[in-house]
Design a protein around this motif. Structure first.
Motif, PDB file in Angstrom:
ATOM      1  N   LEU A 112      48.017  37.120  47.689  1.00  0.00           N
ATOM      2  CA  LEU A 112      48.093  36.442  46.400  1.00  0.00           C
ATOM      3  C   LEU A 112      47.128  37.004  45.381  1.00  0.00           C
ATOM      4  CD1 LEU A 112      48.343  32.783  47.678  1.00  0.00           C
ATOM      5  CD2 LEU A 112      50.176  34.176  46.736  1.00  0.00           C
ATOM      6  N   THR A 113      46.061  37.652  45.834  1.00  0.00           N
ATOM      7  CA  THR A 113      45.085  38.187  44.892  1.00  0.00           C
ATOM      8  C   THR A 113      45.394  39.615  44.493  1.00  0.00           C
ATOM      9  OG1 THR A 113      43.655  38.847  46.739  1.00  0.00           O
ATOM     10  CG2 THR A 113      43.204  36.719  45.683  1.00  0.00           C
ATOM     11  N   LYS A 114      46.464  40.194  45.045  1.00  0.00           N
ATOM     12  CA  LYS A 114      46.807  41.560  44.667  1.00  0.00           C
ATOM     13  C   LYS A 114      47.284  41.621  43.227  1.00  0.00           C
ATOM     14  CE  LYS A 114      47.894  43.643  49.125  1.00  0.00           C
ATOM     15  NZ  LYS A 114      48.921  44.275  49.948  1.00  0.00           N
ATOM     16  N   ASN A 115      46.953  42.762  42.613  1.00  0.00           N
ATOM     17  CA  ASN A 115      47.382  42.999  41.242  1.00  0.00           C
ATOM     18  C   ASN A 115      48.892  43.158  41.219  1.00  0.00           C
ATOM     19  OD1 ASN A 115      47.747  44.085  38.629  1.00  0.00           O
ATOM     20  ND2 ASN A 115      45.668  44.916  38.671  1.00  0.00           N
TER      21      ASN A 115
ATOM     22  N   PHE B  17      43.801  48.551  37.620  1.00  0.00           N
ATOM     23  CA  PHE B  17      43.170  47.419  36.945  1.00  0.00           C
ATOM     24  C   PHE B  17      44.135  46.778  35.955  1.00  0.00           C
ATOM     25  CE2 PHE B  17      40.247  45.488  33.886  1.00  0.00           C
ATOM     26  CZ  PHE B  17      39.314  44.918  34.716  1.00  0.00           C
ATOM     27  N   LEU B  18      44.229  45.467  36.022  1.00  0.00           N
ATOM     28  CA  LEU B  18      45.178  44.739  35.180  1.00  0.00           C
ATOM     29  C   LEU B  18      44.651  44.633  33.759  1.00  0.00           C
ATOM     30  CD1 LEU B  18      47.791  43.055  35.034  1.00  0.00           C
ATOM     31  CD2 LEU B  18      46.422  41.073  35.631  1.00  0.00           C
ATOM     32  N   LEU B  19      45.407  45.145  32.799  1.00  0.00           N
ATOM     33  CA  LEU B  19      45.042  45.066  31.393  1.00  0.00           C
ATOM     34  C   LEU B  19      46.090  44.246  30.656  1.00  0.00           C
ATOM     35  CD1 LEU B  19      44.007  48.778  30.729  1.00  0.00           C
ATOM     36  CD2 LEU B  19      42.500  46.833  31.030  1.00  0.00           C
ATOM     37  N   LEU B  20      45.691  43.080  30.205  1.00  0.00           N
ATOM     38  CA  LEU B  20      46.605  42.234  29.445  1.00  0.00           C
ATOM     39  C   LEU B  20      46.453  42.571  27.972  1.00  0.00           C
ATOM     40  CD1 LEU B  20      46.143  38.829  31.250  1.00  0.00           C
ATOM     41  CD2 LEU B  20      47.948  40.494  31.579  1.00  0.00           C
ATOM     42  N   GLU B  21      47.240  43.523  27.486  1.00  0.00           N
ATOM     43  CA  GLU B  21      47.102  43.969  26.112  1.00  0.00           C
ATOM     44  C   GLU B  21      47.672  42.940  25.156  1.00  0.00           C
ATOM     45  OE1 GLU B  21      48.721  47.824  25.679  1.00  0.00           O
ATOM     46  OE2 GLU B  21      47.371  48.749  27.140  1.00  0.00           O
ATOM     47  N   GLU B  22      47.179  42.994  23.935  1.00  0.00           N
ATOM     48  CA  GLU B  22      47.681  42.080  22.924  1.00  0.00           C
ATOM     49  C   GLU B  22      49.152  42.368  22.651  1.00  0.00           C
ATOM     50  OE1 GLU B  22      45.033  42.950  19.725  1.00  0.00           O
ATOM     51  OE2 GLU B  22      43.728  41.276  20.238  1.00  0.00           O
TER      52      GLU B  22
ATOM     53  N   MET C  33      41.176  30.977  37.290  1.00  0.00           N
ATOM     54  CA  MET C  33      41.896  31.526  36.145  1.00  0.00           C
ATOM     55  C   MET C  33      42.115  33.030  36.317  1.00  0.00           C
ATOM     56  SD  MET C  33      40.761  31.674  32.105  1.00  0.00           S
ATOM     57  CE  MET C  33      39.441  32.880  32.404  1.00  0.00           C
ATOM     58  N   LEU C  34      41.054  33.772  36.652  1.00  0.00           N
ATOM     59  CA  LEU C  34      41.174  35.222  36.797  1.00  0.00           C
ATOM     60  C   LEU C  34      42.082  35.593  37.966  1.00  0.00           C
ATOM     61  CD1 LEU C  34      37.486  36.378  36.155  1.00  0.00           C
ATOM     62  CD2 LEU C  34      39.417  36.431  34.567  1.00  0.00           C
ATOM     63  N   SER C  35      41.955  34.864  39.066  1.00  0.00           N
ATOM     64  CA  SER C  35      42.784  35.152  40.227  1.00  0.00           C
ATOM     65  C   SER C  35      44.259  34.905  39.934  1.00  0.00           C
ATOM     66  CB  SER C  35      42.334  34.293  41.411  1.00  0.00           C
ATOM     67  OG  SER C  35      43.050  34.632  42.577  1.00  0.00           O
ATOM     68  N   SER C  36      44.548  33.847  39.182  1.00  0.00           N
ATOM     69  CA  SER C  36      45.942  33.541  38.861  1.00  0.00           C
ATOM     70  C   SER C  36      46.545  34.574  37.922  1.00  0.00           C
ATOM     71  CB  SER C  36      46.038  32.147  38.217  1.00  0.00           C
ATOM     72  OG  SER C  36      45.409  32.133  36.955  1.00  0.00           O
ATOM     73  N   LEU C  37      45.689  35.312  37.190  1.00  0.00           N
ATOM     74  CA  LEU C  37      46.179  36.366  36.308  1.00  0.00           C
ATOM     75  C   LEU C  37      46.445  37.671  37.053  1.00  0.00           C
ATOM     76  CD1 LEU C  37      43.874  35.763  33.222  1.00  0.00           C
ATOM     77  CD2 LEU C  37      46.288  35.180  33.443  1.00  0.00           C
ATOM     78  N   GLY C  38      46.110  37.702  38.345  1.00  0.00           N
ATOM     79  CA  GLY C  38      46.428  38.870  39.152  1.00  0.00           C
ATOM     80  C   GLY C  38      45.269  39.792  39.435  1.00  0.00           C
ATOM     81  N   TYR C  39      44.061  39.422  39.083  1.00  0.00           N
ATOM     82  CA  TYR C  39      42.929  40.298  39.353  1.00  0.00           C
ATOM     83  C   TYR C  39      42.568  40.280  40.832  1.00  0.00           C
ATOM     84  CZ  TYR C  39      42.384  40.978  34.397  1.00  0.00           C
ATOM     85  OH  TYR C  39      42.625  41.327  33.089  1.00  0.00           O
ATOM     86  N   LYS C  40      42.288  41.457  41.367  1.00  0.00           N
ATOM     87  CA  LYS C  40      41.964  41.609  42.783  1.00  0.00           C
ATOM     88  C   LYS C  40      40.544  41.143  43.075  1.00  0.00           C
ATOM     89  CE  LYS C  40      44.585  45.936  43.324  1.00  0.00           C
ATOM     90  NZ  LYS C  40      44.449  47.344  43.738  1.00  0.00           N
ATOM     91  N   SER C  41      40.277  40.943  44.351  1.00  0.00           N
ATOM     92  CA  SER C  41      38.913  40.623  44.755  1.00  0.00           C
ATOM     93  C   SER C  41      37.992  41.819  44.525  1.00  0.00           C
ATOM     94  CB  SER C  41      38.870  40.218  46.238  1.00  0.00           C
ATOM     95  OG  SER C  41      39.332  41.278  47.055  1.00  0.00           O
ATOM     96  N   GLU C  42      38.582  43.030  44.423  1.00  0.00           N
ATOM     97  CA  GLU C  42      37.781  44.234  44.186  1.00  0.00           C
ATOM     98  C   GLU C  42      37.405  44.408  42.723  1.00  0.00           C
ATOM     99  OE1 GLU C  42      40.728  44.270  45.696  1.00  0.00           O
ATOM    100  OE2 GLU C  42      40.266  44.722  47.794  1.00  0.00           O
ATOM    101  N   THR C  43      37.936  43.575  41.838  1.00  0.00           N
ATOM    102  CA  THR C  43      37.677  43.733  40.407  1.00  0.00           C
ATOM    103  C   THR C  43      36.175  43.747  40.124  1.00  0.00           C
ATOM    104  OG1 THR C  43      39.747  42.618  39.849  1.00  0.00           O
ATOM    105  CG2 THR C  43      38.094  42.761  38.115  1.00  0.00           C
TER     106      THR C  43
ATOM    107  N   PHE D 160      35.503  36.899  43.993  1.00  0.00           N
ATOM    108  CA  PHE D 160      35.146  38.133  43.297  1.00  0.00           C
ATOM    109  C   PHE D 160      33.709  38.526  43.650  1.00  0.00           C
ATOM    110  CE2 PHE D 160      38.317  35.991  40.621  1.00  0.00           C
ATOM    111  CZ  PHE D 160      39.297  36.983  40.564  1.00  0.00           C
ATOM    112  N   PRO D 161      33.531  39.192  44.782  1.00  0.00           N
ATOM    113  CA  PRO D 161      32.166  39.531  45.219  1.00  0.00           C
ATOM    114  C   PRO D 161      31.499  40.638  44.406  1.00  0.00           C
ATOM    115  CG  PRO D 161      33.794  40.424  46.741  1.00  0.00           C
ATOM    116  CD  PRO D 161      34.551  39.567  45.785  1.00  0.00           C
ATOM    117  N   ASN D 162      32.296  41.448  43.681  1.00  0.00           N
ATOM    118  CA  ASN D 162      31.718  42.564  42.931  1.00  0.00           C
ATOM    119  C   ASN D 162      31.252  42.116  41.550  1.00  0.00           C
ATOM    120  OD1 ASN D 162      32.193  44.455  44.990  1.00  0.00           O
ATOM    121  ND2 ASN D 162      34.304  44.718  44.320  1.00  0.00           N
ATOM    122  N   VAL D 163      30.255  41.251  41.545  1.00  0.00           N
ATOM    123  CA  VAL D 163      29.708  40.711  40.307  1.00  0.00           C
ATOM    124  C   VAL D 163      28.351  41.344  40.050  1.00  0.00           C
ATOM    125  CG1 VAL D 163      28.911  38.626  39.133  1.00  0.00           C
ATOM    126  CG2 VAL D 163      30.928  38.528  40.605  1.00  0.00           C
TER     127      VAL D 163
END
Length: 562
Positions: free
Chosen positions: A91-94, A101-106, A403-413, A436-439
């Motif tokens: 579920l956390t896969k992009n 990396f997921l880019l939600l452009e305008e 919120m970030l996870s539901s947008l498709g960002y990986k745990s590696e983000t 998101f451990p990579n903080v």
């Protein structure tokens, strides 16, 4: 006494017990010596490794503590079921096909492209021939971002009143505890030169006015004496007569004391010219900000217009990427401005799952810091649930992670965390770091020696966060009302060429989605959150009364392309 022992020919050899004893002790001594030698080498290796590690990048307390905390503690969790669903790797896969990396452009839709144009027009001719009315002093309160807004409002007010602006001063705040003045944060000469054809700005008052007691002559105007977001007519009717009479006016505080509408386009343009072009950080901040971004990205990255505006001649220098080596690609990163400081949490009157201890702590904080709030609400029954549903509660780190996870960002983000200290510390951050451990923070990426010149200057440290936020691939916030989020959003819109997405949740709508946390399936949760974010990303012109610093798509600031 004797003992029997076979020699190497297999024959029995009689050995005296005394000699046998000596041989055993000799072998034991050799074993102890060998063991000691191995331990010595291990200790020496550890010392050398630690020295090298400390010399390069000292491990931050946050990194060490969070590793231990994730392993040992549960943290404060309000939405355990959703966190469990989000933790699933499937579920956390992009959702992008190549896994990048997921880019939600305008999404521009049918709206013509907006391009920056605040620097194109010389507005000096608008004021030529008018009588010079005197000098304006401004002592701006607040932190870095509040002061930035005050400076550009002062530029517009000076133009409106046809007065000369004295380079603004910054008030020392017991909250921010930073004595920095304009020239320690922004380039003075660049600022004066860039705006010289638009408004008169000087470094200090002329000698005949320096000894004037502005308060005694009635020329000091505090925030209590001028309405918030005052109109141009207010300045003309009430401020101009004082200025013309005494030749000087001192605005003390000047927090949001000039409205956005109605305001002539040439004054909106001047505000934007000040904010998006004239204010450049001093080399000290540009250099360390450049190094910060360089260490985030690691490898050679395409420089953007935002980078050019932020860094000037101090552009980041990266290690060259090796072709066809994914491990040497530049790191794409997301910045999260997480507003969950104790003052904001306490003022909201909301509960955040921390039980009676949390309630006592926040009540004690309110009694000490917000006595007016206590007096105003003591006879009113306020439900935390109602406050949350109405969008008045700050998002917790756990809610930000969902919120970030539901947008498709990986745990590696790779996530850069901007902002002040999180209320509740690691117990609050644990659910976020579980997903998101990579903080990282600036304290993780810069050594204590590099940060030392900034140590007692919170506004200068905030400037580093501003740079990291503005330069990021994606900027996300938990509260759209903060000055940092507003200014970064506007900066990315103005200079980002439509390629600098910002994720801004609608807290009221998000709270309604979370009310179904016990039953909603993950796919439905994702769909609803994504719809919420995408609607906030639609390209629209600035609405009446909205800030040009946050929404610069407005006549005089940005222009519609062909």
């Amino acid at each position: 006494m004797f003992s029997n022992r076979k020699n190497y020919h297999g024959k029995t050899k009689i050995v005296p017990h005394g000699k046998r004893k000596k041989e055993i002790w000799k072998q034991f001594g050799l074993f102890v010596f060998t063991l000691g030698l191995i331990l010595a080498f291990l200790i020496l290796d550890s010392v050398i490794f630690s020295a090298i590690h400390c010399f390069k990048f000292p491990s931050s307390k946050l990194q060490d503590d969070r590793r231990r905390f994730i392993q040992e503690e549960t943290g404060i969790i309000m939405y355990g079921r959703l966190l469990s669903l989000a933790s699933s790797s499937s579920l956390t896969k992009n959702n992008t096909a190549d896994g990048q990396f997921l880019l939600l452009e305008e999404s521009a839709g049918q709206t013509p492209e907006w391009i920056p144009c605040a620097d194109k027009t010389n507005i000096a001719s608008h004021e030529q021939g008018k009588k010079h009315n005197g000098y304006i002093l401004v002592s701006a309160n607040g932190g870095l971002n509040q002061q930035r807004v005050a400076v550009c409002n002062a530029v517009a007010a000076a133009s409106l009143l046809n007065a000369t602006l004295v380079l603004p001063k910054f008030l020392y705040s017991s909250v921010w505890k930073d004595a920095s003045q304009f020239g320690e944060i922004y380039q003075e000469e660049y600022f004066l030169e860039y705006l010289k054809n638009d408004v008169d700005i000087v470094k200090e008052l002329p000698s005949h006015l320096q000894a004037v007691d502005v308060e005694a002559i009635g020329s000091q105007i505090t925030d209590m004496e001028i309405m918030k977001e005052a109109t141009p007519s207010y300045y003309i009717d009430f401020i101009l007569p004082i200025l013309q009479k005494n030749g000087i006016v001192h605005f003390l505080g000047f927090g949001n004391r000039l409205g956005f509408d109605p305001l002539p386009p040439h004054l909106q343009r001047l505000r934007c010219k000040c904010n998006f072009h004239a204010l450049k950080f001093v080399p000290k901040i540009q250099k360390l900000g450049s190094l910060l971004v360089q260490r985030i990205r690691k490898y050679e990255s395409k420089l953007t217009e935002i980078d050019k505006q932020l860094f000037g001649k101090y552009m980041p220098t990266y290690e060259p990427a090796i072709r066809n080596r994914s491990s040497t690609r530049p790191v794409k990163y997301l910045v999260l401005h997480m507003r969950f400081e104790v003052d904001m949490v306490a003022y909201s009157l909301c509960n955040f799952g921390g039980g009676q201890r949390e309630k006592r702590e926040l009540q004690m904080y309110r009694e000490e810091h917000f006595p007016t709030l206590i007096a105003r609400t003591q006879n009113i029954s306020i439900s935390s649930e109602e406050l949350r549903i109405s969008g008045k509660c700050p998002l917790t780190p756990e809610e930000a992670a969902l919120m970030l996870s539901s947008l498709g960002y990986k745990s590696e983000t790779y996530i850069y965390l901007a902002g002040s200290h999180i209320y509740g510390g690691l117990s609050r951050l644990q659910p976020f770091m579980q997903l998101f451990p990579n903080v990282v923070t600036k304290e993780d990426l810069l050594s204590p020696e590099e940060l030392e010149p900034f140590k007692n200057f919170s506004s200068q440290l905030a400037a580093l966060d501003f740079i990291a936020c503005a330069s990021s691939d994606v900027f996300a916030m938990t509260d759209s009302g903060s000055q940092l989020s507003s200014l970064v959003t506007g900066y990315r819109i103005y200079h980002g060429q439509g390629q600098a997405p910002t994720l801004r949740p609608n807290k009221k709508r998000f709270a309604r989605i979370l009310t179904d946390h016990a039953a909603i399936d993950w796919g439905e949760f994702q769909r609803r959150v994504r719809n919420m974010i995408e609607e906030n990303q639609r390209v629209t012109p600035r609405g009446r009364g909205r800030s040009v610093y946050r929404l610069p798509r407005t006549p005089g600031c940005m222009c519609k392309g062909s």
